[in-house]
Design an enzyme around this catalytic site. Structure first.
Site, PDB file in Angstrom:
ATOM      1  N   ALA A  17      18.683  -4.190  35.354  1.00 31.78           N
ATOM      2  CA  ALA A  17      20.424  -2.984  35.258  1.00 31.78           C
ATOM      3  C   ALA A  17      20.153  -1.844  35.501  1.00 31.78           C
ATOM      4  O   ALA A  17      21.357  -1.277  35.711  1.00 31.78           O
ATOM      5  CB  ALA A  17      21.019  -3.843  33.843  1.00 31.78           C
ATOM      6  N   VAL A  64      11.261  -7.335  30.356  1.00 25.50           N
ATOM      7  CA  VAL A  64      10.093  -8.631  30.066  1.00 25.50           C
ATOM      8  C   VAL A  64       9.662  -9.274  30.013  1.00 25.50           C
ATOM      9  O   VAL A  64       8.723 -10.395  29.837  1.00 25.50           O
ATOM     10  CB  VAL A  64      11.218  -8.921  31.550  1.00 25.50           C
ATOM     11  CG1 VAL A  64      12.716  -8.837  32.115  1.00 25.50           C
ATOM     12  CG2 VAL A  64      10.446  -8.685  33.075  1.00 25.50           C
ATOM     13  N   ASN A  90      16.803 -10.838  37.798  1.00 23.88           N
ATOM     14  CA  ASN A  90      16.587  -9.473  38.806  1.00 23.88           C
ATOM     15  C   ASN A  90      15.580  -8.833  38.516  1.00 23.88           C
ATOM     16  O   ASN A  90      15.045  -8.623  39.057  1.00 23.88           O
ATOM     17  CB  ASN A  90      18.293  -8.738  39.808  1.00 23.88           C
ATOM     18  CG  ASN A  90      17.542  -8.112  39.581  1.00 23.88           C
ATOM     19  OD1 ASN A  90      17.955  -7.560  41.103  1.00 23.88           O
ATOM     20  ND2 ASN A  90      17.596  -6.611  39.158  1.00 23.88           N
ATOM     21  N   TYR A 156       2.922  -9.360  46.022  1.00 25.40           N
ATOM     22  CA  TYR A 156       3.973  -9.394  45.817  1.00 25.40           C
ATOM     23  C   TYR A 156       4.662 -10.257  46.993  1.00 25.40           C
ATOM     24  O   TYR A 156       5.838 -11.318  45.907  1.00 25.40           O
ATOM     25  CB  TYR A 156       4.666  -8.628  46.679  1.00 25.40           C
ATOM     26  CG  TYR A 156       6.387  -8.077  46.263  1.00 25.40           C
ATOM     27  CD1 TYR A 156       7.234  -7.963  45.302  1.00 25.40           C
ATOM     28  CD2 TYR A 156       7.024  -8.460  48.197  1.00 25.40           C
ATOM     29  CE1 TYR A 156       8.044  -7.949  44.909  1.00 25.40           C
ATOM     30  CE2 TYR A 156       8.456  -8.018  47.493  1.00 25.40           C
ATOM     31  CZ  TYR A 156       9.007  -8.759  46.518  1.00 25.40           C
ATOM     32  OH  TYR A 156      10.603  -8.261  46.449  1.00 25.40           O
ATOM     33  N   LYS A 160       7.192 -14.146  44.331  1.00 19.97           N
ATOM     34  CA  LYS A 160       8.756 -14.669  45.464  1.00 19.97           C
ATOM     35  C   LYS A 160       8.329 -15.677  46.252  1.00 19.97           C
ATOM     36  O   LYS A 160       9.591 -16.582  45.975  1.00 19.97           O
ATOM     37  CB  LYS A 160       9.281 -13.589  46.401  1.00 19.97           C
ATOM     38  CG  LYS A 160       9.457 -12.235  45.881  1.00 19.97           C
ATOM     39  CD  LYS A 160      10.347 -12.345  44.236  1.00 19.97           C
ATOM     40  CE  LYS A 160      10.664 -10.805  44.291  1.00 19.97           C
ATOM     41  NZ  LYS A 160      11.709 -10.308  42.744  1.00 19.97           N
ATOM     42  N   PRO A 186      16.859 -11.938  49.338  1.00 14.77           N
ATOM     43  CA  PRO A 186      17.542 -10.250  49.909  1.00 14.77           C
ATOM     44  C   PRO A 186      15.969 -10.059  51.204  1.00 14.77           C
ATOM     45  O   PRO A 186      14.926 -10.626  50.804  1.00 14.77           O
ATOM     46  CB  PRO A 186      18.052  -9.514  49.396  1.00 14.77           C
ATOM     47  CG  PRO A 186      17.464 -10.117  48.146  1.00 14.77           C
ATOM     48  CD  PRO A 186      16.965 -11.332  48.179  1.00 14.77           C
ATOM     49  N   GLY A 187      16.032  -9.894  52.638  1.00 10.90           N
ATOM     50  CA  GLY A 187      15.516  -8.536  53.009  1.00 10.90           C
ATOM     51  C   GLY A 187      15.727  -7.324  52.928  1.00 10.90           C
ATOM     52  O   GLY A 187      15.890  -6.869  51.946  1.00 10.90           O
ATOM     53  N   PHE A 193      13.306   0.843  45.030  1.00 12.85           N
ATOM     54  CA  PHE A 193      12.589  -0.925  45.396  1.00 12.85           C
ATOM     55  C   PHE A 193      11.281  -0.011  46.112  1.00 12.85           C
ATOM     56  O   PHE A 193      10.312  -0.200  45.598  1.00 12.85           O
ATOM     57  CB  PHE A 193      12.757  -1.083  46.317  1.00 12.85           C
ATOM     58  CG  PHE A 193      12.190  -3.084  46.766  1.00 12.85           C
ATOM     59  CD1 PHE A 193      11.356  -3.487  45.993  1.00 12.85           C
ATOM     60  CD2 PHE A 193      11.489  -2.956  47.432  1.00 12.85           C
ATOM     61  CE1 PHE A 193      10.180  -4.762  46.340  1.00 12.85           C
ATOM     62  CE2 PHE A 193      10.378  -3.482  48.361  1.00 12.85           C
ATOM     63  CZ  PHE A 193      10.057  -4.583  47.467  1.00 12.85           C
TER      64      PHE A 193
END
Ligand code: NDP
Ligand code: 8X3
Length: 257
Positions: A17, A64, A90, A156, A160, A186-187, A193
């Site tokens: 977040a 996480v 996320n 990566y 995903k 998403p693209g 990022f």
């Protein structure tokens, strides 16, 4: 839409977040009256978010990858925030864009530990509460990189792909439990990022967004909010979203071999 979920009824747990999609999602849900538990590693960012979003936002430092910490958060929330009914898993990252033979194995490990292990820890820790309370929703952040391979996307993209399949397998397990599962994929989106992927090299990080209009954190937060407030009988399984100025390349061939 009739029978939409009232956002005021939602207590939303967000990992990652402190930036990008997660931060924008916190703002979007708070704006509509939800309560939000905002988590991430950077304490200063969390403090600023808390200051901005006020009493309906609880913040907690969380990595996480630390399973015990994730479990402790899930079982130790104060009463006003304990009824989490939306989990937005996320937190994630790409590190490097090198071809597999040159990629740093430590980067691979960090991506697997965060994007796969961290994500499944998060979901597992909150699932008992979600199923016990009902009317729950798990939102996972996948990526078009999990659907379409590209050079340097190696681990990566594979993490995903895991996320996307995990979402569908959760749907299978949760049939009848009144817990929805959505994988948002998403693209190209301009957040931190690329800065993370290119390890702080701002000039290189800007490259992917140059000369086009990428998605923003707010665009992705809007799709998450939409999926979470649809009537309860509607489950968006996978939601792939790209900038209009992004599409697909042709297959590659090595000629003369
Ligand atoms: P950002 O880098 O802007 O945000 C990533 C967030 O993840 C940060 O809040 C960061 O917080 C958090 N994070 C990273 N590692 C950990 C960790 N170990 N524990 C807890 N939090 C962590 O990127 P985006 O907002 O763009 O990315 C969000 C998600 O969306 C990621 O999973 C990413 O893979 C995915 N995605 C991104 C796309 C893009 O083009 N931007 C496209 C498709 C998917 P902190 O460092 O404070 O812990
Ligand atoms: C982020 C999108 O194409 O940079 O998941 O991998 S991409």
């Amino acid at each position: 839409m009739k029978e939409s979920v009232d956002p005021k009824s939602l207590t939303v747990l967000v990992t990652g977040a402190t930036s990008g999609f997660g931060e924008a999602a916190c703002r979007r849900f708070i704006k509509e009256g939800a309560r939000v538990v905002a988590t991430g590693r950077r304490e200063d960012r969390l403090a600023a978010l808390k200051n901005e979003l006020g009493a309906r936002c609880l913040t907690a430092v969380l990595d996480v990858r630390d399973r015990a910490a994730v479990d402790a958060l899930a079982t130790g929330l104060p009463p006003e925030f304990a009824g989490v009914n939306v989990v937005i898993a996320n937190a994630g990252l790409a590190l490097g864009l090198s071809p597999a033979p040159q990629a740093d194995p430590e980067d691979w490990k960090t991506m697997i530990d965060t994007n796969i292990s961290g994500l499944v820890h998060t979901v597992r820790a909150f699932l008992p509460g979600l199923t016990a309370r009902g009317a729950g929703h798990v939102v996972l952040l996948g990526s078009v990189a999990g659907d379409f391979p590209y050079p340097g996307g190696n681990v990566y993209g594979a993490t995903k792909a895991f996320v996307s399949q995990f979402a569908l397998n959760l749907r299978a397990d949760l049939l009848g439990a009144d817990v929805r599962v959505t994988c948002v994929e998403p693209g190209l989106a301009e957040t931190e990022f690329s800065l993370v992927r290119f390890k702080g090299d701002a000039a290189r990080a800007h490259g992917p967004y140059e000369g086009l209009r990428p998605l923003t954190g707010e665009d992705v937060a809007e799709t998450i909010f939409w999926a979470c407030t649809l009537p309860r009988h509607v489950n968006v399984n996978r939601l792939q979203v790209m900038p209009t100025t992004q599409a697909f390349g042709p297959f590659a061939f090595k000629r003369g071999s």
